[in-house]
Design a protein around this motif. Structure first.
Motif, PDB file in Angstrom:
ATOM      1  N   UNK A 197     -20.852 -43.539-110.965  1.00 33.75           N
ATOM      2  CA  UNK A 197     -20.927 -42.038-111.056  1.00 33.75           C
ATOM      3  C   UNK A 197     -19.454 -41.599-110.951  1.00 33.75           C
ATOM      4  N   UNK A 198     -19.378 -40.435-111.830  1.00 35.46           N
ATOM      5  CA  UNK A 198     -17.990 -39.654-111.773  1.00 35.46           C
ATOM      6  C   UNK A 198     -17.416 -39.423-110.490  1.00 35.46           C
ATOM      7  N   UNK A 199     -18.315 -39.300-109.544  1.00 32.52           N
ATOM      8  CA  UNK A 199     -17.639 -39.206-108.144  1.00 32.52           C
ATOM      9  C   UNK A 199     -16.990 -40.164-107.466  1.00 32.52           C
ATOM     10  N   UNK A 200     -17.086 -41.332-108.081  1.00 36.64           N
ATOM     11  CA  UNK A 200     -16.510 -42.603-107.573  1.00 36.64           C
ATOM     12  C   UNK A 200     -15.245 -42.804-108.437  1.00 36.64           C
ATOM     13  N   UNK A 201     -14.405 -41.880-108.414  1.00 42.56           N
ATOM     14  CA  UNK A 201     -13.072 -42.020-109.304  1.00 42.56           C
ATOM     15  C   UNK A 201     -12.187 -43.086-108.677  1.00 42.56           C
ATOM     16  N   UNK A 202     -12.138 -43.065-107.477  1.00 48.17           N
ATOM     17  CA  UNK A 202     -11.319 -44.301-106.736  1.00 48.17           C
ATOM     18  C   UNK A 202     -11.738 -45.467-107.225  1.00 48.17           C
ATOM     19  N   UNK A 251     -21.422 -41.929-119.901  1.00 51.07           N
ATOM     20  CA  UNK A 251     -22.772 -41.436-119.686  1.00 51.07           C
ATOM     21  C   UNK A 251     -22.933 -40.008-119.186  1.00 51.07           C
ATOM     22  N   UNK A 252     -23.995 -39.560-119.033  1.00 50.15           N
ATOM     23  CA  UNK A 252     -23.952 -38.149-118.561  1.00 50.15           C
ATOM     24  C   UNK A 252     -23.695 -38.097-117.121  1.00 50.15           C
ATOM     25  N   UNK A 253     -23.867 -39.024-116.183  1.00 49.95           N
ATOM     26  CA  UNK A 253     -23.698 -39.085-114.773  1.00 49.95           C
ATOM     27  C   UNK A 253     -22.349 -39.947-114.462  1.00 49.95           C
ATOM     28  N   UNK A 254     -21.862 -40.640-115.253  1.00 52.72           N
ATOM     29  CA  UNK A 254     -20.608 -41.547-115.194  1.00 52.72           C
ATOM     30  C   UNK A 254     -20.141 -42.326-116.100  1.00 52.72           C
ATOM     31  N   UNK A 255     -19.978 -43.418-115.706  1.00 47.53           N
ATOM     32  CA  UNK A 255     -19.221 -44.514-116.479  1.00 47.53           C
ATOM     33  C   UNK A 255     -20.194 -45.905-116.543  1.00 47.53           C
ATOM     34  N   UNK A 256     -20.512 -46.354-117.451  1.00 43.96           N
ATOM     35  CA  UNK A 256     -21.037 -47.641-117.791  1.00 43.96           C
ATOM     36  C   UNK A 256     -20.190 -48.899-118.283  1.00 43.96           C
ATOM     37  N   UNK A 257     -19.935 -49.695-116.967  1.00 45.20           N
ATOM     38  CA  UNK A 257     -18.684 -50.663-117.214  1.00 45.20           C
ATOM     39  C   UNK A 257     -19.356 -52.027-117.401  1.00 45.20           C
ATOM     40  N   UNK A 258     -18.595 -52.820-118.501  1.00 44.05           N
ATOM     41  CA  UNK A 258     -18.946 -54.206-118.410  1.00 44.05           C
ATOM     42  C   UNK A 258     -17.620 -54.815-117.741  1.00 44.05           C
ATOM     43  N   UNK A 259     -18.083 -55.583-116.786  1.00 43.87           N
ATOM     44  CA  UNK A 259     -16.897 -56.478-116.030  1.00 43.87           C
ATOM     45  C   UNK A 259     -17.053 -57.711-116.031  1.00 43.87           C
TER      46      UNK A 259
END
Length: 426
Positions: A383-388, A405-413
């Protein structure tokens, strides 16, 4: 600074190790005495002219030793012109006062001796503050109400007044005020250290911490691996303040190597508490190298003492640890070959000589391999709230692709198990 440090003539010291029948640990009293003599020899201005193991069936509350032994030692100290007696063990304030009065010498117990050494060796602002704080905590326990004339004032009679503030209470209050002041200063230094630590977290370099019993050869190994010139001498507590340097491993990977203060059995609790901030570097480590003096007759017991202190500091079993059997150059040819065979047969054990460089290549290759872990790929929704956490993942260089996405980031790690573990701890 004490008189025995500033005197033109070296202070003549005598070392006693009380071998209490009801309190025998895992180490031989003769080896404990030898370590105490080495500790005393590490203090400048002291000459150890004698030492003795004193067998005690039980501790005498008033003078530690029995009256006969006290009289025998008094005659011996007078004959040998002893100025300072070092007792390798705890001595209560009452026992210290009584023995000093009886023998006519200054007396230090094990904690007092180690504090003197630390005070002599501390170089950085943090080290000086830590030692001073530990010394004050120790001195507070030494305040003994010896005389009624120490009362400063007296109030009324009965329930109205009673004794006013005594000198001992004033001294204790003065020490408490000084402790508070030191803790505030130390907190500022600790915050600065935490800022440095936070900055290092942003750099994707693993931290490798050297730990071990004092005089195990950590600083010599550190110098050999980094090319630094940290003080490395055949002396207990030659180094106090932690040192960190970057090292490029054979694979090309860079790590940060941290040299820490050496441990010792029965390390004073005041020092463990005062140096906790410094030793937190060990808690932050991605890999711990436990350096052992494999040539020492009590290397197994020393290793157990180190394990106890690490446990008291809160070092978790999850942190990878290598055992480094140092000082191969000090053993005979047969033992040397046997140690090499044993080390090869055991996982994460490396026999080396930091002095000659023998075995160091294998150790550094293993350290490098420890960080070349198998990597797994996964997709993470953040989610966007987890910027750290988002910034940390990019800082670690584990992001292959990222979509908003609408709520944050979708990340391939693509990361290692170690990196995933550190991420979960954020």
């Amino acid at each position: 600074m004490d008189a025995y440090e500033t005197a033109a003539q070296p202070t003549r010291a005598f070392v006693l190790h009380p071998d209490i029948r009801t309190d025998r640990g895992r180490r031989l009293p003769e080896h404990r005495l030898a370590e105490a003599v080495a500790l005393a020899s590490a203090l400048p201005g002291l000459v150890v002219v004698g030492s003795e193991v004193v067998r005690l069936p039980r501790v005498q509350p008033g003078q530690l030793f029995g009256s006969g032994k006290v009289a025998e030692l008094k005659a011996r100290f007078a004959a040998e012109d002893i100025d300072l007696v070092l007792v390798d063990g705890p001595v209560t304030p009452v026992q210290q006062r009584n023995l000093e009065k009886e023998w006519g010498v200054k007396l230090l117990d094990r904690t007092g001796l180690i504090l003197e050494i630390f005070a002599d060796r501390a170089r950085t602002r943090e080290g000086v503050l830590q030692v001073e704080l530990a010394a004050l905590s120790y001195q507070r326990t030494r305040l003994v109400r010896a005389w009624t004339h120490l009362e400063r004032q007296r109030g009324g009679f009965g329930f109205v007044g009673g004794p006013g503030e005594t000198q001992i209470e004033a001294d204790r209050r003065a020490i408490d005020d000084q402790v508070i002041r030191l803790k505030r200063q130390l907190d500022k230094v600790v915050k600065t250290r935490e800022l440095h630590r936070a900055a290092r977290r942003k750099v994707p370099f693993p931290i490798v911490a050297l730990v071990g019993y004092t005089n195990a050869g950590k600083s010599t190994l550190f110098n050999r691996a980094t090319g630094a010139e940290v003080l490395a001498k055949d002396m207990l507590f030659a180094t106090l303040d932690p040192t960190m340097r970057g090292v490029t491993l054979p694979s090309g990977r860079k790590v940060i190597l941290s040299d820490t203060v050496g441990f010792i059995s029965d390390l004073p609790t005041q020092l463990v508490a005062a140096f906790r901030a410094t030793l937190e570097e060990v808690l932050e480590a991605d890999l711990i190298l436990h350096v052992r003096d494999i040539a020492h007759p009590e290397t197994v017991e020393q290793a157990a003492d180190v394990a106890d202190i690490l446990a008291s500091l809160g070092v978790k079993g999850g942190t990878p640890m290598f055992e480094v059997w140092n000082k191969l150059d000090l053993v005979d040819a047969t033992t040397h070959e046997g140690l090499l065979v044993q080390a090869r047969a055991r996982e994460n054990v490396f026999a080396v000589s930091a002095l000659t460089g023998e075995g160091l290549d294998l150790l550094l290759e293993a350290v490098s391999a420890a960080f070349d872990e198998e990597k797994t790929e996964r997709t993470l929704a953040l989610p966007f709230s987890e910027g750290r956490k988002h910034a940390w993942l990019h800082g670690e260089g584990v992001v292959l692709a990222e979509r908003e996405t609408e709520d944050g980031w979708e990340m391939d790690l693509r990361w290692t198990a170690r990196q995933e573990k550190r991420y979960r701890e954020l």
